[in-house]
Design an enzyme around this catalytic site. Structure first.
Site, PDB file in Angstrom:
ATOM      1  N   HIS A 197       0.846  -1.210   0.000  1.00 39.65           N
ATOM      2  CA  HIS A 197       0.000   0.000   0.000  1.00 39.65           C
ATOM      3  C   HIS A 197       0.880   1.259   0.000  1.00 39.65           C
ATOM      4  CE1 HIS A 197      -2.929   2.873   1.501  1.00 39.65           C
ATOM      5  NE2 HIS A 197      -3.837   1.976   1.760  1.00 39.65           N
ATOM      6  N   GLU A 252      -1.019   1.789  -5.230  1.00 42.47           N
ATOM      7  CA  GLU A 252      -0.788   0.543  -4.497  1.00 42.47           C
ATOM      8  C   GLU A 252      -0.759  -0.666  -5.433  1.00 42.47           C
ATOM      9  OE1 GLU A 252      -3.908   0.398  -1.519  1.00 42.47           O
ATOM     10  OE2 GLU A 252      -4.044   2.577  -1.574  1.00 42.47           O
TER      11      GLU A 252
HETATM   12  C1  BG6 Z   1      -6.970   2.372   0.541  1.00 44.24           C
HETATM   13  C2  BG6 Z   1      -8.438   2.089   0.354  1.00 44.24           C
HETATM   14  O1  BG6 Z   1      -6.225   1.338   0.001  1.00 44.24           O
HETATM   15  O2  BG6 Z   1      -6.678   2.470   1.938  1.00 44.24           O
HETATM   16  C3  BG6 Z   1      -9.265   3.178   1.020  1.00 44.24           C
HETATM   17  O3  BG6 Z   1      -8.722   1.999  -1.033  1.00 44.24           O
HETATM   18  C4  BG6 Z   1      -8.867   3.290   2.499  1.00 44.24           C
HETATM   19  O4  BG6 Z   1     -10.640   2.885   0.890  1.00 44.24           O
HETATM   20  C5  BG6 Z   1      -7.363   3.523   2.569  1.00 44.24           C
HETATM   21  O5  BG6 Z   1      -9.558   4.370   3.078  1.00 44.24           O
HETATM   22  C6  BG6 Z   1      -6.832   3.656   3.997  1.00 44.24           C
HETATM   23  O6  BG6 Z   1      -7.196   2.573   4.789  1.00 44.24           O
HETATM   24  P1  BG6 Z   1      -6.769   2.521   6.301  1.00 44.24           P
HETATM   25  O7  BG6 Z   1      -7.373   1.265   6.877  1.00 44.24           O
HETATM   26  O8  BG6 Z   1      -5.263   2.494   6.341  1.00 44.24           O
HETATM   27  O9  BG6 Z   1      -7.315   3.773   6.941  1.00 44.24           O
END
Ligand code: BG6
Length: 296
Positions: free
Chosen positions: A168, A270
């Site tokens: 990510h 990502e």
């Molecule tokens: C992204 C998603 O990968 O991660 C989003 O597509 C999400 O929908 C974002 O809000 C952050 O997620 P988190 O759990 O780290 O707050």
């Protein structure tokens, strides 16, 4: 612990372990080509700075650095599910690999002058409570002219596993208005905000919340930043899905670990395994996917 890590895996002048924010152990790498920092919490790369450049990765100033909490930025490993758990909303968003402390299993200075470190996470009573499978995860981080992160999942259970996952990656940018994202044109995507499907006709413009899953995509993505005068290339292998995410104003305000204005300085591109790209891993086998990030 830090002394032991340095004794077993430290490499003179290029790799040392130290306590980072929240007293979390981290690997600090300095090669001829780049510097990098990788936290043992989540085996999460937090910084990658090619020589003479600014950091390519972004970490929030409001990030928590605590047990059982995800670090906001760098390259969190989302595993064994991406986003919300498919059936149990009480389980952690993006799985549990990013919430756990990994161990170091090897380190090497390669002939090319890169540093390669292997981190591992194994199933435990804690992981079994969240997900009832035995596994070994290994994450190879290689730092040199490029940054390569490879995640390998070994199924040590007697049942097959279905896994969605992501590397990510949060990238530092000057200003969304000065950034163009190339390489996604003519690609089918699911817009997570409307849950509708579209085909991208032109490079997406980042001028509002964006949360898209691009499908059947194998090309490189280019983050061309006129403000920082640099272009980041994001390549992938064994993955044909990409998520592009920027929370923009309202969602930034709702996140406790994200500054109100920080959406102006980050974009997530990502490398993902979801939908028809999900990993189906038979007992006794393994699968991997990776991302490679470099300036071009
Ligand atoms: C992204 C998603 O990968 O991660 C989003 O597509 C999400 O929908 C974002 O809000 C952050 O997620 P988190 O759990 O780290 O707050």
């Amino acid at each position: 612990m830090i002394n032991q890590l340095n004794r077993e895996y430290g490499i003179d002048g290029v790799l040392r372990f130290e306590l980072g924010q929240g007293a979390i152990p981290q690997a600090c790498i300095t090669t001829e080509f780049a510097k990098a920092v990788v936290s043992l919490h989540g085996a999460q790369v937090l910084s990658y700075v090619p020589s003479g450049q600014q950091d390519i990765l972004w970490v929030s100033h409001k990030s928590h650095f605590e047990e059982q909490t995800a670090i906001r930025g760098g390259i969190p490993i989302c595993w064994p599910w991406f986003n919300a758990h498919p059936t149990d909303a009480d389980k952690p968003s993006h799985g549990f690999a990013r919430l756990m402390d990994w161990s170091v299993v090897s380190s090497e200075l390669t002939d090319e002058g890169d540093v390669s470190i292997c981190f591992a996470l194994e199933s435990s009573d804690e992981s079994m409570r969240l997900w009832p499978y035995r596994f070994q995860l290994t994450c190879w981080v290689r730092v040199g002219r490029a940054l390569r992160v490879e995640l390998n999942t070994s199924n040590l259970s007697s049942d097959s596993m279905r896994i969605s996952a992501a590397l990510h990656s949060y990238f530092a940018i000057s200003d969304p208005a000065k950034v163009r994202l190339y390489g996604l044109e003519n690609t089918r995507f699911i817009d997570a905000l409307s849950t509708k499907e579209f085909v991208e006709s032109a490079p997406p413009v980042i001028d509002r919340e964006i949360d898209r899953v691009y499908l059947e995509h194998t090309d490189d993505c280019l983050i061309a930043d006129a403000g920082l005068k640099r272009t980041i290339c994001v390549s992938k292998s064994n993955s044909h899905s990409v998520v592009v995410w920027n929370p923009w104003i309202d969602k930034s305000r709702r996140m406790r670990d994200f500054g109100n204005d920080e959406y102006k300085n980050m974009i997530c591109v990502e490398t993902v395994k979801i939908y028809d790209d999900i990993m189906e891993i038979e007992p006794g086998t393994h699968q991997s996917f990776s991302t490679t990030i470099r300036l071009v």
